[in-house]
Motif scaffolding. Sequence first.
Motif, PDB file in Angstrom:
ATOM      1  N   SER A  19      25.455  -5.553 -14.054  1.00  0.00           N
ATOM      2  CA  SER A  19      24.098  -5.811 -13.585  1.00  0.00           C
ATOM      3  C   SER A  19      23.782  -4.670 -11.403  1.00  0.00           C
ATOM      4  O   SER A  19      22.397  -5.102 -12.250  1.00  0.00           O
ATOM      5  N   LEU A  20      24.227  -4.913 -10.902  1.00  0.00           N
ATOM      6  CA  LEU A  20      23.939  -4.279 -10.138  1.00  0.00           C
ATOM      7  C   LEU A  20      23.334  -2.991  -9.757  1.00  0.00           C
ATOM      8  O   LEU A  20      22.196  -2.763  -9.487  1.00  0.00           O
ATOM      9  N   PRO A  21      24.067  -2.242 -11.383  1.00  0.00           N
ATOM     10  CA  PRO A  21      23.551  -0.334 -10.851  1.00  0.00           C
ATOM     11  C   PRO A  21      21.701  -0.936 -11.655  1.00  0.00           C
ATOM     12  O   PRO A  21      21.252   0.329 -11.463  1.00  0.00           O
ATOM     13  N   LEU A  22      22.126  -1.777 -12.114  1.00  0.00           N
ATOM     14  CA  LEU A  22      20.829  -1.927 -13.315  1.00  0.00           C
ATOM     15  C   LEU A  22      19.657  -2.772 -12.983  1.00  0.00           C
ATOM     16  O   LEU A  22      18.896  -1.920 -12.269  1.00  0.00           O
ATOM     17  N   ALA A  23      19.938  -3.029 -11.597  1.00  0.00           N
ATOM     18  CA  ALA A  23      19.214  -3.577 -10.398  1.00  0.00           C
ATOM     19  C   ALA A  23      18.367  -3.135  -9.299  1.00  0.00           C
ATOM     20  O   ALA A  23      17.076  -2.622  -9.211  1.00  0.00           O
ATOM     21  N   VAL A  24      19.529  -1.862  -8.683  1.00  0.00           N
ATOM     22  CA  VAL A  24      19.093  -1.121  -7.682  1.00  0.00           C
ATOM     23  C   VAL A  24      18.100   0.184  -8.369  1.00  0.00           C
ATOM     24  O   VAL A  24      17.259   0.083  -8.258  1.00  0.00           O
ATOM     25  N   ALA A  25      18.322  -0.330 -10.779  1.00  0.00           N
ATOM     26  CA  ALA A  25      17.803   1.279 -10.940  1.00  0.00           C
ATOM     27  C   ALA A  25      15.978   0.346 -11.128  1.00  0.00           C
ATOM     28  O   ALA A  25      15.344   1.218 -10.609  1.00  0.00           O
ATOM     29  N   ILE A  26      15.660  -1.027 -11.584  1.00  0.00           N
ATOM     30  CA  ILE A  26      14.959  -1.295 -11.137  1.00  0.00           C
ATOM     31  C   ILE A  26      14.105  -1.186 -10.443  1.00  0.00           C
ATOM     32  O   ILE A  26      12.934  -0.921 -10.371  1.00  0.00           O
ATOM     33  N   LEU A  27      14.645  -1.512  -9.316  1.00  0.00           N
ATOM     34  CA  LEU A  27      13.927  -1.809  -7.665  1.00  0.00           C
ATOM     35  C   LEU A  27      13.519   0.445  -7.708  1.00  0.00           C
ATOM     36  O   LEU A  27      12.388  -0.301  -6.050  1.00  0.00           O
ATOM     37  N   PHE A  28      14.246   1.100  -8.062  1.00  0.00           N
ATOM     38  CA  PHE A  28      14.175   1.968  -7.497  1.00  0.00           C
ATOM     39  C   PHE A  28      13.194   2.588  -8.218  1.00  0.00           C
ATOM     40  O   PHE A  28      11.655   3.073  -7.684  1.00  0.00           O
ATOM     41  N   ILE A  29      12.821   2.291  -9.282  1.00  0.00           N
ATOM     42  CA  ILE A  29      12.004   2.567 -10.614  1.00  0.00           C
ATOM     43  C   ILE A  29      10.457   2.679 -10.325  1.00  0.00           C
ATOM     44  O   ILE A  29       9.366   2.845  -9.707  1.00  0.00           O
ATOM     45  N   PHE A  30      10.860   0.932  -9.643  1.00  0.00           N
ATOM     46  CA  PHE A  30       9.631   0.299  -9.373  1.00  0.00           C
ATOM     47  C   PHE A  30       8.747   0.955  -8.433  1.00  0.00           C
ATOM     48  O   PHE A  30       7.370   1.025  -8.612  1.00  0.00           O
ATOM     49  N   HIS A  31       9.484   1.384  -7.042  1.00  0.00           N
ATOM     50  CA  HIS A  31       9.001   1.321  -6.183  1.00  0.00           C
ATOM     51  C   HIS A  31       8.696   2.566  -6.208  1.00  0.00           C
ATOM     52  O   HIS A  31       7.372   3.508  -5.647  1.00  0.00           O
ATOM     53  N   ALA A  32       9.721   3.592  -7.442  1.00  0.00           N
ATOM     54  CA  ALA A  32       8.709   5.194  -6.960  1.00  0.00           C
ATOM     55  C   ALA A  32       7.408   4.908  -7.844  1.00  0.00           C
ATOM     56  O   ALA A  32       6.884   6.019  -7.995  1.00  0.00           O
ATOM     57  N   VAL A  33       7.086   4.509  -9.087  1.00  0.00           N
ATOM     58  CA  VAL A  33       6.051   4.434 -10.092  1.00  0.00           C
ATOM     59  C   VAL A  33       4.838   3.930  -8.775  1.00  0.00           C
ATOM     60  O   VAL A  33       3.703   4.131  -8.460  1.00  0.00           O
ATOM     61  N   GLY A  34       5.280   3.127  -8.105  1.00  0.00           N
ATOM     62  CA  GLY A  34       3.903   2.120  -6.851  1.00  0.00           C
ATOM     63  C   GLY A  34       3.939   3.799  -5.671  1.00  0.00           C
ATOM     64  O   GLY A  34       2.831   3.722  -5.245  1.00  0.00           O
ATOM     65  N   PHE A  35       4.944   4.284  -5.865  1.00  0.00           N
ATOM     66  CA  PHE A  35       4.397   5.386  -4.558  1.00  0.00           C
ATOM     67  C   PHE A  35       3.714   6.894  -5.085  1.00  0.00           C
ATOM     68  O   PHE A  35       2.732   6.508  -4.741  1.00  0.00           O
ATOM     69  N   TRP A  36       3.965   7.057  -6.190  1.00  0.00           N
ATOM     70  CA  TRP A  36       3.111   7.808  -7.216  1.00  0.00           C
ATOM     71  C   TRP A  36       2.165   7.376  -7.290  1.00  0.00           C
ATOM     72  O   TRP A  36       1.079   8.103  -7.062  1.00  0.00           O
ATOM     73  N   GLY A  37       1.501   5.700  -7.790  1.00  0.00           N
ATOM     74  CA  GLY A  37       0.930   5.344  -8.014  1.00  0.00           C
ATOM     75  C   GLY A  37      -0.548   6.086  -6.273  1.00  0.00           C
ATOM     76  O   GLY A  37      -1.742   5.523  -6.062  1.00  0.00           O
ATOM     77  N   LEU A  38      -0.377   5.166  -5.206  1.00  0.00           N
ATOM     78  CA  LEU A  38      -1.052   5.521  -4.479  1.00  0.00           C
ATOM     79  C   LEU A  38      -1.026   6.378  -3.606  1.00  0.00           C
ATOM     80  O   LEU A  38      -2.511   6.186  -3.331  1.00  0.00           O
ATOM     81  N   LEU A  39      -0.372   7.705  -3.998  1.00  0.00           N
ATOM     82  CA  LEU A  39      -0.876   8.898  -3.485  1.00  0.00           C
ATOM     83  C   LEU A  39      -1.649   9.602  -4.454  1.00  0.00           C
ATOM     84  O   LEU A  39      -1.846  10.704  -3.834  1.00  0.00           O
ATOM     85  N   PHE A  40      -0.861   9.648  -5.694  1.00  0.00           N
ATOM     86  CA  PHE A  40      -0.857  10.479  -6.464  1.00  0.00           C
ATOM     87  C   PHE A  40      -2.012  10.252  -7.930  1.00  0.00           C
ATOM     88  O   PHE A  40      -2.638  11.277  -8.558  1.00  0.00           O
ATOM     89  N   SER A  41      -2.090   8.964  -7.994  1.00  0.00           N
ATOM     90  CA  SER A  41      -2.752   8.727  -9.237  1.00  0.00           C
ATOM     91  C   SER A  41      -4.242   9.444  -9.852  1.00  0.00           C
ATOM     92  O   SER A  41      -4.450   8.862 -10.903  1.00  0.00           O
ATOM     93  N   GLY A  42      -4.906   8.629  -7.700  1.00  0.00           N
ATOM     94  CA  GLY A  42      -6.258   8.674  -8.199  1.00  0.00           C
ATOM     95  C   GLY A  42      -6.394   7.314  -8.598  1.00  0.00           C
ATOM     96  O   GLY A  42      -8.249   7.597  -8.804  1.00  0.00           O
ATOM     97  N   ASN A  43      -5.715   6.060  -8.907  1.00  0.00           N
ATOM     98  CA  ASN A  43      -6.666   4.910  -8.926  1.00  0.00           C
ATOM     99  C   ASN A  43      -5.344   3.651  -7.906  1.00  0.00           C
ATOM    100  O   ASN A  43      -4.910   3.796  -8.260  1.00  0.00           O
ATOM    101  N   GLN A  44      -5.902   4.527  -6.342  1.00  0.00           N
ATOM    102  CA  GLN A  44      -5.327   3.947  -5.746  1.00  0.00           C
ATOM    103  C   GLN A  44      -4.897   2.487  -5.736  1.00  0.00           C
ATOM    104  O   GLN A  44      -4.654   1.334  -5.470  1.00  0.00           O
ATOM    105  N   GLU A  45      -6.701   2.022  -5.599  1.00  0.00           N
ATOM    106  CA  GLU A  45      -7.040   0.470  -6.111  1.00  0.00           C
ATOM    107  C   GLU A  45      -5.623  -0.008  -6.758  1.00  0.00           C
ATOM    108  O   GLU A  45      -6.203  -1.146  -6.288  1.00  0.00           O
TER     109      GLU A  45
END
Length: 224
Positions: A19-45
């Motif tokens: 449960s802990l490794p899975l939760a950490v993975a979800i946190l990391f993936i979700f923030h990584a997607v947000g990071f990519w989206g804000l900087l590189f997606s071309g659809n910041q809003e």
Amino acid sequence: MLKTITPDTVKTSKYNKYSLPLAVAILFIFHAVGFWGLLFSGNQEYFQNLTPMNLLLTNALLFAFHKSWNRVFILFAILVFAVGFFSEVLGVHTGLLFGNYTYGQALGAKLWDVPLLIGLNWLMLVYTTGHISNYTKWHWLAKAILGTLLMLLLDFFIEPVAMQYDFWSWSGDQVPLSNYAGWFAVAFILQVYFQKANFEKQNQLAAFVYLVQLLFFVSLFFLL
């Protein structure tokens, strides 16, 4: 009295270790997607508008690992939420505590010009940094100071990111020293409350939530 071990107990224990490794993975993936989206997606809003969902998911995962929902903890959660939220209401409408600033639209629904999720954000930060400070063997007062400084460290990196992505904006586009002084005062009071409140403080995910948030905002800070 001996505890009876059943097949269901063994199965539950087996799943719990993931449960802990899975939760950490979800946190990391979700923030990584947000990071990519804000900087590189071309659809910041679009990704800015996902911020409330990110915050809610992070808190849902965090408090799913909290072990004892007794009355003391529930009161703690309500009071920290309220103090954080109403401190921001006071700040926005008077300039006291933090300085002159206004909230944008990225953090979702507002009450009295302050996003409701801000109270939840205060609770998350007090709770996670309080847990980290408890890894030390220091006196409770020193732990409270450490927790406060960890909150200030994160806020230092959040501020320019917040202005860039419509979380909030400061008068003159400058973060005043009063912001950090006000944060220290409010955060310290809440950290003392965390240390003195009598509820179980052994959340395995708490430190990871703080570190993922810190990594997210430090990365954005240096790439803006």
